[in-house]
Enzyme design. Structure first.
Site, PDB file in Angstrom:
ATOM      1  N   TYR A  97      33.459  14.192  14.299  1.00 28.50           N
ATOM      2  CA  TYR A  97      32.106  14.778  14.207  1.00 28.50           C
ATOM      3  C   TYR A  97      31.095  13.985  15.034  1.00 28.50           C
ATOM      4  O   TYR A  97      30.185  14.556  15.625  1.00 28.50           O
ATOM      5  CB  TYR A  97      31.670  14.923  12.741  1.00 28.50           C
TER       6      TYR A  97
ATOM      7  N   ASN B 260      26.823  28.620  12.955  1.00 23.42           N
ATOM      8  CA  ASN B 260      26.808  27.472  13.863  1.00 23.42           C
ATOM      9  C   ASN B 260      26.103  26.276  13.222  1.00 23.42           C
ATOM     10  O   ASN B 260      25.100  26.433  12.525  1.00 23.42           O
ATOM     11  CB  ASN B 260      26.140  27.843  15.188  1.00 23.42           C
TER      12      ASN B 260
ATOM     13  N   ASP C 195      25.020  23.783  15.177  1.00 23.03           N
ATOM     14  CA  ASP C 195      24.514  23.054  16.348  1.00 23.03           C
ATOM     15  C   ASP C 195      23.002  22.971  16.477  1.00 23.03           C
ATOM     16  O   ASP C 195      22.486  22.362  17.429  1.00 23.03           O
ATOM     17  CB  ASP C 195      25.126  23.633  17.629  1.00 23.03           C
TER      18      ASP C 195
ATOM     19  N   HIS D 128      27.168  27.420   7.411  1.00 24.59           N
ATOM     20  CA  HIS D 128      28.207  26.374   7.493  1.00 24.59           C
ATOM     21  C   HIS D 128      27.619  24.982   7.692  1.00 24.59           C
ATOM     22  O   HIS D 128      28.329  24.057   8.075  1.00 24.59           O
ATOM     23  CB  HIS D 128      29.226  26.717   8.595  1.00 24.59           C
TER      24      HIS D 128
ATOM     25  N   CYS E 265      25.078  12.109   1.330  1.00 22.23           N
ATOM     26  CA  CYS E 265      25.630  10.945   0.643  1.00 22.23           C
ATOM     27  C   CYS E 265      26.351  11.401  -0.620  1.00 22.23           C
ATOM     28  O   CYS E 265      25.777  12.135  -1.433  1.00 22.23           O
ATOM     29  CB  CYS E 265      24.526   9.950   0.284  1.00 22.23           C
TER      30      CYS E 265
ATOM     31  N   CYS F 111      24.549   9.098  -3.840  1.00 19.86           N
ATOM     32  CA  CYS F 111      23.216   9.438  -4.363  1.00 19.86           C
ATOM     33  C   CYS F 111      22.859  10.909  -4.134  1.00 19.86           C
ATOM     34  O   CYS F 111      21.799  11.365  -4.549  1.00 19.86           O
ATOM     35  CB  CYS F 111      22.143   8.524  -3.784  1.00 19.86           C
TER      36      CYS F 111
ATOM     37  N   CYS G  69      24.558   5.266   4.007  1.00 25.11           N
ATOM     38  CA  CYS G  69      23.490   6.181   3.549  1.00 25.11           C
ATOM     39  C   CYS G  69      22.126   5.530   3.790  1.00 25.11           C
ATOM     40  O   CYS G  69      21.932   4.351   3.485  1.00 25.11           O
ATOM     41  CB  CYS G  69      23.688   6.492   2.071  1.00 25.11           C
TER      42      CYS G  69
ATOM     43  N   GLY H   1      28.840  37.041  18.974  1.00 31.72           N
ATOM     44  CA  GLY H   1      29.693  35.901  19.312  1.00 31.72           C
ATOM     45  C   GLY H   1      30.446  35.274  18.158  1.00 31.72           C
ATOM     46  O   GLY H   1      30.589  34.061  18.108  1.00 31.72           O
TER      47      GLY H   1
ATOM     48  N   SER I  68      34.197  35.701  15.844  1.00 38.38           N
ATOM     49  CA  SER I  68      35.482  36.394  15.762  1.00 38.38           C
ATOM     50  C   SER I  68      35.652  37.110  14.430  1.00 38.38           C
ATOM     51  O   SER I  68      36.531  37.957  14.292  1.00 38.38           O
ATOM     52  CB  SER I  68      36.620  35.379  15.932  1.00 38.38           C
TER      53      SER I  68
END
Ligand code: BJW
Length: 251
Positions: free
Chosen positions: A67, A103, A105, A120, A128, A131, A150, A191, A193
């Protein structure tokens, strides 16, 4: 294709409530890979190793590394013409407009859309697990800093605030999205699927409720069969055209 875009523009310009659903395809022109296309992430990386709670439990550092690397790429990305077209659409329809995105992003926000439901999650948020705080975290970390501590309680039990396979979506947000699909005049899918539940149900709900469903996609998808019209083409080309026709039509 142009005739279909004109038809969609004619219907949309007379609508009051527009619900838009977006997926990874809208951000492809911004340099962010999709998941299931030829060069998609799931062609190179396994879901089981990177996008499940089990994967994270077994190896949080490995998942964080993935990530962190994606965050670095996404941080450099800018909205493209398709994102800006949707920001213009919100300007035109004001409170009648809602944007549901899968998305993570943040590009819709950067393009100035306001009413966004990020089903999502968002890669620029960290959660965290000690907490329970969810906070904005745009930092890209050095490897030895992962998992990042954190900001509040300093625990190292943090995770990206995204939704992995087998995890539930935020209940109130998915309910809201279902309501927006059921009650809009026009549902626009862009865009995606339609491979992932429960989001893939949204166009089906709209169609079942008799709403006009139009899909913008580079290729046919599982959503196509629920759409009244399918406009095949790159969203960064088709959406600006759609919006310019709507604007012309609304005078
Ligand atoms: C262009 C273009 C251009 C390219 N212009 N277009 C019911 C039945 C069966 C299974 C399930 C079910 N309910 C739940 C499940 C399990 C699972 C699921 O759906 N599995 C399926 C694989 C069948 N769902 C879940 O686990 C979800 N949770 C849930 O439902 O909780 C309750 C529950 C749990 C368990 C069992 C039962 C119930 C959570 C799903 C979370 C998905 N998370 C990800 C990762 C997010 C974080 C991250 O980014 O790392 O979300 S997976 C990935 O897929 C990501 C995306 O948001 C999502 C959708 O992908 P998307 O956006 O559609 O991208 P692509 O690549 O698939 O498509 C791109 C499209 O763009 C293509 O169509 C191209 O043609 C097009 N395109 N260029 C226009 N320029």
């Amino acid at each position: 294709m142009i005739e279909r875009i004109k038809k969609a523009a004619d219907i949309i310009k007379n609508a009051k409530r527009i619900t838009v659903l977006t997926g990874a395809g809208i951000s492809k022109a911004s340099g962010i890979p999709t998941f299931r296309d030829k060069n998609g992430l799931w062609r190179k990386y396994s879901i089981e190793e990177f996008a499940t709670p089990q994967a994270f439990k077994e190896n949080p550092k490995k998942v964080w590394q993935w990530y962190n690397q994606r965050k670095k790429l996404i941080k450099q990305a800018k909205p493209n013409k398709a994102h800006y077209a949707l920001a213009e659409l919100e300007e035109l329809f004001k409170d009648g407009f809602a944007l549901i995105t899968q998305n993570i992003d943040n590009l819709h926000r950067l393009a100035s859309n306001r009413r966004i439901y990020e089903l999502h999650g968002n890669i620029f948020q960290t959660k965290c697990l000690v907490c329970d705080k969810v906070y904005l975290d745009e930092d890209v970390y050095e490897d030895e800093q992962l998992p990042p501590a954190c900001r509040y309680c300093k625990s190292k039990k943090t995770r990206p605030n995204v939704v992995w396979f087998g995890e539930s979506l935020d209940t109130s947000m998915i309910k809201k999205a279902m309501g927006l699909a059921a009650t809009c005049d026009v549902f626009i899918s862009i865009g995606t699927s339609g491979a992932v539940m429960p989001v893939a149900k949204l166009p089906q709900i709209a169609q079942y409720m008799g709403r006009y469903v139009v899909e913008f996609n580079a290729d046919y998808s599982t959503i196509s069969m629920f759409a009244d019209d399918v406009i095949i083409g790159k969203a960064e080309e088709t959406l600006p055209l759609l919006v310019s026709l709507i604007k012309r039509g609304r005078g």
